[in-house]
Design a protein around this motif. Structure first.
Motif, PDB file in Angstrom:
ATOM      1  N   GLN A  94       0.842  -1.186   0.000  1.00  0.00           N
ATOM      2  CA  GLN A  94       0.000   0.000   0.000  1.00  0.00           C
ATOM      3  C   GLN A  94       0.881   1.241   0.000  1.00  0.00           C
ATOM      4  O   GLN A  94       1.638   1.479   0.921  1.00  0.00           O
ATOM      5  N   TYR A 143       4.572   4.538 -11.082  1.00  0.00           N
ATOM      6  CA  TYR A 143       3.353   5.307 -11.299  1.00  0.00           C
ATOM      7  C   TYR A 143       3.613   6.641 -11.995  1.00  0.00           C
ATOM      8  O   TYR A 143       4.646   7.279 -11.786  1.00  0.00           O
ATOM      9  N   GLY A 151      -0.954   7.051  -9.997  1.00  0.00           N
ATOM     10  CA  GLY A 151      -1.783   6.171 -10.802  1.00  0.00           C
ATOM     11  C   GLY A 151      -1.267   6.073 -12.208  1.00  0.00           C
ATOM     12  O   GLY A 151      -0.086   6.318 -12.459  1.00  0.00           O
ATOM     13  N   THR A 164      -5.826   7.477 -15.618  1.00  0.00           N
ATOM     14  CA  THR A 164      -6.594   7.669 -14.387  1.00  0.00           C
ATOM     15  C   THR A 164      -6.424   9.093 -13.859  1.00  0.00           C
ATOM     16  O   THR A 164      -7.393   9.765 -13.522  1.00  0.00           O
ATOM     17  N   SER A 192      -4.934   6.090  -7.982  1.00  0.00           N
ATOM     18  CA  SER A 192      -4.927   4.859  -7.195  1.00  0.00           C
ATOM     19  C   SER A 192      -4.638   5.166  -5.733  1.00  0.00           C
ATOM     20  O   SER A 192      -5.123   4.484  -4.833  1.00  0.00           O
ATOM     21  N   TYR A 193      -3.817   6.191  -5.508  1.00  0.00           N
ATOM     22  CA  TYR A 193      -3.455   6.609  -4.156  1.00  0.00           C
ATOM     23  C   TYR A 193      -3.466   8.130  -4.082  1.00  0.00           C
ATOM     24  O   TYR A 193      -3.043   8.806  -5.021  1.00  0.00           O
TER      25      TYR A 193
END
Length: 122
Positions: free
Chosen positions: A1, A32, A99, A103, A110-111
């Motif tokens: 994570q 990313y 991400g 996105t 994503s984060y």
């Protein structure tokens, strides 16, 4: 994570500069694309700048083009936003996101970090 933590916000006079940092832990940012977004009081979050995973490609909102520069240091797992010639309308909470380019281009990630407040006084 992956966890993202923004820093560098604060109070600055119009015409001044700030550099925001977004540091990652729990994963490697080099996997990313990264983006900076901002949300002013009473408004929706908006796109500010994007950078590809390699750093080769960057994209900017028209409102910040020529004043802001996004960069990254994958060795330090950190992304930066250099903000020059700041205006009162730049006042907002600034968030970084990780991400894919697609996105992030859709204002998603994503984060997300928790944000850092930038206040520009006139």
């Amino acid at each position: 994570q992956v966890q993202l933590v923004e820093s560098g916000g604060g109070l600055v006079q119009a015409g001044g500069s700030l550099r925001l940092s977004c540091a990652a832990s729990g994963g490697t940012l080099s996997s990313y694309a990264m983006g900076w977004f901002r949300q002013a009081a009473g408004k929706e979050r908006e796109f500010v700048a994007l950078i590809s995973w390699s750093g080769y490609s960057t994209y900017y909102a028209d409102s910040v083009k020529g004043r802001f520069t996004i960069s990254r240091d994958n060795a330090k797992n950190t992304v930066y936003l250099q903000m020059n010639c700041l205006k009162p309308e730049d006042t907002a909470v600034y968030y970084c996101g990780a991400g894919t380019l697609a996105t992030l281009g859709g204002n998603g990630a994503s984060y997300w970090g928790k944000g850092t407040l930038v206040t520009v006084s006139s």
